[in-house]
Write an enzyme that holds these catalytic residues in place. Structure first.
Site, PDB file in Angstrom:
ATOM      1  N   ASP A  73       0.945  -1.134  -0.003  1.00  0.00           N
ATOM      2  CA  ASP A  73      -0.128  -0.360   0.070  1.00  0.00           C
ATOM      3  C   ASP A  73       0.997   1.076   0.183  1.00  0.00           C
ATOM      4  O   ASP A  73       2.109   1.147   0.319  1.00  0.00           O
ATOM      5  CB  ASP A  73      -0.898  -0.094   1.122  1.00  0.00           C
ATOM      6  CG  ASP A  73      -1.911   0.939   1.064  1.00  0.00           C
ATOM      7  OD1 ASP A  73      -2.997   0.884   0.125  1.00  0.00           O
ATOM      8  OD2 ASP A  73      -1.974   2.060   1.573  1.00  0.00           O
TER       9      ASP A  73
HETATM   10  N1  LIG Z   1       3.073   3.095 -12.488  1.00  0.00           N
HETATM   11  C1  LIG Z   1       3.058   3.954 -11.519  1.00  0.00           C
HETATM   12  N2  LIG Z   1       2.161   3.729 -10.566  1.00  0.00           N
HETATM   13  C2  LIG Z   1       2.131   4.212  -9.435  1.00  0.00           C
HETATM   14  C3  LIG Z   1       2.817   5.548  -9.349  1.00  0.00           C
HETATM   15  N3  LIG Z   1       2.618   6.174  -8.088  1.00  0.00           N
HETATM   16  C4  LIG Z   1       1.601   5.383  -7.521  1.00  0.00           C
HETATM   17  N4  LIG Z   1       1.129   4.418  -8.252  1.00  0.00           N
HETATM   18  C5  LIG Z   1       0.121   3.333  -8.219  1.00  0.00           C
HETATM   19  C6  LIG Z   1       0.547   2.138  -7.394  1.00  0.00           C
HETATM   20  C7  LIG Z   1      -0.746   1.665  -6.859  1.00  0.00           C
HETATM   21  O1  LIG Z   1      -1.222   0.710  -7.752  1.00  0.00           O
HETATM   22  C8  LIG Z   1      -1.551   2.602  -6.842  1.00  0.00           C
HETATM   23  C9  LIG Z   1      -1.335   3.203  -5.196  1.00  0.00           C
HETATM   24  O2  LIG Z   1      -2.708   2.859  -4.651  1.00  0.00           O
HETATM   25  P1  LIG Z   1      -2.734   1.600  -3.592  1.00  0.00           P
HETATM   26  O3  LIG Z   1      -1.546   1.285  -2.757  1.00  0.00           O
HETATM   27  O4  LIG Z   1      -4.060   1.730  -2.955  1.00  0.00           O
HETATM   28  O5  LIG Z   1      -2.726   0.370  -4.438  1.00  0.00           O
HETATM   29  P2  LIG Z   1      -4.073  -0.127  -5.547  1.00  0.00           P
HETATM   30  O6  LIG Z   1      -5.354   0.253  -5.105  1.00  0.00           O
HETATM   31  O7  LIG Z   1      -3.808   0.327  -7.058  1.00  0.00           O
HETATM   32  O8  LIG Z   1      -3.723  -1.693  -5.607  1.00  0.00           O
HETATM   33  P3  LIG Z   1      -3.853  -2.810  -4.408  1.00  0.00           P
HETATM   34  O9  LIG Z   1      -4.474  -2.126  -3.264  1.00  0.00           O
HETATM   35  O10 LIG Z   1      -2.703  -3.307  -4.286  1.00  0.00           O
HETATM   36  O11 LIG Z   1      -4.916  -3.840  -5.025  1.00  0.00           O
HETATM   37  O12 LIG Z   1      -0.781   3.862  -7.500  1.00  0.00           O
HETATM   38  C10 LIG Z   1       3.870   5.653 -10.226  1.00  0.00           C
HETATM   39  O13 LIG Z   1       4.623   6.655 -10.060  1.00  0.00           O
HETATM   40  N5  LIG Z   1       3.776   4.918 -11.445  1.00  0.00           N
END
Ligand SMILES: Nc1nc2c(ncn2[C@H]2C[C@H](O)[C@@H](COP(=O)(O)OP(=O)(O)OP(=O)(O)O)O2)c(=O)[nH]1
Length: 197
Positions: A73
């Site tokens: 996260d």
């Molecule tokens: N490609 C890329 N992704 C980024 C960057 N900064 C943040 N992210 C993405 C990584 C994560 O997928 C998201 C952060 O949100 P979370 O930690 O809540 O994860 P998310 O909801 O996407 O997936 P998850 O909770 O792991 O199922 O943003 C960046 O600079 N480049």
């Protein structure tokens, strides 16, 4: 082989590029509800990222006995400790970027590994991000090009993409910004024999 408790395409890409053998399963966690409850308990940005990463890993660990389950996260905090959530729409993204403009903020990138319901490893990496002063015109043109991609990213930027244009300085690992503290994770996976030493 490890199990990635995530729907994040960016996290999958990081592990694939590093040739970590994994399969991805959705944690099925209502993050907003969990975040609200944890923040009500007074957790700061670092502790919140750690707790949410653990929650995701625990949720999947119940379904895959004997597997190393990785939860991740990210949270973002301003100088006064206040936290920024993902933009809800493009107008919110403009508001966030104006808030970050000309300021230092910290991105907390947490990873927790759970085995049979027990956390056995955790790491939170803090990246110090210095955003250069951004004009309203720049923010508008940046979001015209980038909103569809950066809307999924906490902070409204993809550091490996046009997001690089927002910064004058970054202190910490780009992997941590893109989704997880990769190098400490690889160290741990080598100790477990998941990766060659
Ligand atoms: N490609 C890329 N992704 C980024 C960057 N900064 C943040 N992210 C993405 C990584 C994560 O997928 C998201 C952060 O949100 P979370 O930690 O809540 O994860 P998310 O909801 O996407 O997936 P998850 O909770 O792991 O199922 O943003 C960046 O600079 N480049």
């Amino acid at each position: 082989m490890i199990v990635l408790a995530s729907q994040s395409a960016s996290r999958r890409a990081l592990l694939q590029a590093a040739q970590v053998p994994f399969e991805a399963l959705s944690p099925g966690v209502d993050e907003e509800a969990a975040k609200g409850a944890l923040r009500a308990d007074g957790l700061d940005a670092r502790a919140l990222a750690d707790a949410l990463a653990e929650l995701k890993a625990l949720r999947v660990s119940r379904r895959v006995a004997g597997a190393l389950v990785l939860g991740c996260d990210q949270t973002l905090s301003l100088g006064d400790g206040s936290m920024i959530d993902k933009a809800v729409d493009r107008a919110d993204a403009e508001r966030i970027l104006k808030l970050l403009s000309g300021q230092v903020h910290h991105l907390h990138s947490a990873a927790v590994i759970v085995l049979n319901g027990e956390p056995i490893w955790r790491h939170v990496e803090r990246v110090r991000m210095t955003v250069r002063p951004l004009s309203d015109e720049f923010i508008a043109s940046y979001l015209d090009r980038e909103w569809d991609e950066c809307r999924w990213c906490v902070g409204c930027y993809r550091i490996e993409g046009p997001g690089a244009q927002l910064f004058s300085r970054i202190e910490g690992s780009q992997f941590a910004i893109q989704g997880l503290p990769l190098l400490p994770l690889l160290d741990f996976l080598r100790t477990r024999g998941v990766l060659p030493s």
